[in-house]
Design a protein around this motif. Structure first.
Motif, short mmCIF file in Angstrom:
data_model
loop_
_atom_site.label_atom_id
_atom_site.label_comp_id
_atom_site.label_asym_id
_atom_site.label_seq_id
_atom_site.Cartn_x
_atom_site.Cartn_y
_atom_site.Cartn_z
N THR A 8 -10.44 34.10 -16.08
CA THR A 8 -10.68 32.77 -16.67
C THR A 8 -9.98 32.66 -18.01
OG1 THR A 8 -12.80 32.57 -15.54
CG2 THR A 8 -12.46 31.17 -17.46
N GLU A 12 -6.89 30.06 -18.93
CA GLU A 12 -7.00 29.10 -20.03
C GLU A 12 -5.88 29.22 -21.05
OE1 GLU A 12 -11.02 29.76 -21.27
OE2 GLU A 12 -11.82 28.52 -19.63
N SER A 42 -6.80 18.15 -10.65
CA SER A 42 -7.85 18.43 -11.63
C SER A 42 -9.14 18.88 -10.95
CB SER A 42 -8.10 17.21 -12.52
OG SER A 42 -8.51 16.11 -11.75
N GLU A 43 -9.42 18.32 -9.76
CA GLU A 43 -10.62 18.74 -9.02
C GLU A 43 -10.46 20.17 -8.52
OE1 GLU A 43 -9.07 15.81 -8.19
OE2 GLU A 43 -10.52 14.26 -8.73
N GLN A 44 -9.25 20.54 -8.11
CA GLN A 44 -9.00 21.92 -7.68
C GLN A 44 -9.18 22.88 -8.84
OE1 GLN A 44 -5.07 21.51 -6.01
NE2 GLN A 44 -5.87 21.29 -3.93
N GLU A 46 -11.13 22.42 -11.42
CA GLU A 46 -12.57 22.50 -11.67
C GLU A 46 -13.24 23.41 -10.64
OE1 GLU A 46 -16.17 22.27 -13.33
OE2 GLU A 46 -14.31 21.57 -14.22
N HIS A 49 -12.51 26.98 -11.56
CA HIS A 49 -13.33 27.40 -12.69
C HIS A 49 -14.77 27.67 -12.25
CE1 HIS A 49 -10.95 27.42 -16.35
NE2 HIS A 49 -10.27 26.38 -15.88
N GLN A 50 -15.30 26.82 -11.40
CA GLN A 50 -16.67 27.04 -10.91
C GLN A 50 -16.75 28.34 -10.12
OE1 GLN A 50 -17.80 23.51 -8.75
NE2 GLN A 50 -17.97 22.29 -10.61
#
Length: 179
Positions: A8, A12, A42-44, A46, A49-50
């Motif tokens: 992560t 970033e 952007s959803e991918q 997110e 990240h989840q």
């Protein structure tokens, strides 16, 4: 630091375009849910990240995820940086440009022309990403490093808190301080 937190943190450090590209690839190869593949960039990102930061993961699941990501992304990087991979990208953009011009799609044509013009800079960006990825895998994501982190976490019954990457000790642990 947990292997997932290391990934992560590395992710970033990348610029947003690279993060989106990494997330798109990860969504394609790693997620089994079909709905993730239909999400936009952007959803991918997110969803990735989840997946990397899911709270309360047992250490063996976190280790499996880190190794899965390392393997999948390593394959992507290996292909991306070959001459053949770069050539395929260029051919694909040229094909998109040709089809957009033929179809009178001026916005798509301009976008493809811009992509074609930016390919050399994009390749340089990918070379920097690959160098930083290789540094991460050589330190935090080796089989031994992940195995050691997982074993240490199991020994004292730790779970990962993704926001900090710091393990916590359960309330009934014999390793809690006595004050």
């Amino acid at each position: 630091m947990s292997p997932l937190k290391a990934i992560t943190s590395w992710l970033e450090t990348l610029d947003l375009d690279m993060q989106l590209e990494v997330a798109g690839f990860a969504a394609f190869l790693m997620f089994e849910r079909d709905d993730v593949l239909t999400l936009g960039g952007s959803e991918q990102l997110e969803a990735l990240h989840q997946w990397l930061n899911e709270p309360g993961l047992p250490s063996y699941v976190a280790a499996d995820r880190a190794l899965s990501f390392r393997i999948c992304f390593g394959c992507f990087v290996d292909d991306r940086m070959t001459d053949a991979g770069c050539k395929r990208t260029e051919e694909l953009v040229c094909k998109i440009l040709k089809e957009a011009k033929r179809g009178g799609k001026f916005a798509a044509s301009r976008k493809a022309q811009r992509m074609l013009a930016l390919l050399p800079a994009r390749k340089e960006s990918w070379e920097r990403v690959v160098r930083s990825w290789n540094e991460l895998t050589a330190t935090c994501l080796t089989n031994e490093a992940v195995r050691s982190w997982s074993a240490a976490s199991k020994r004292i019954g730790l779970k990962v808190i993704p926001s900090s990457g710091v393990p916590i000790v359960p309330l009934r642990s014999p390793h809690r301080g006595t004050g």
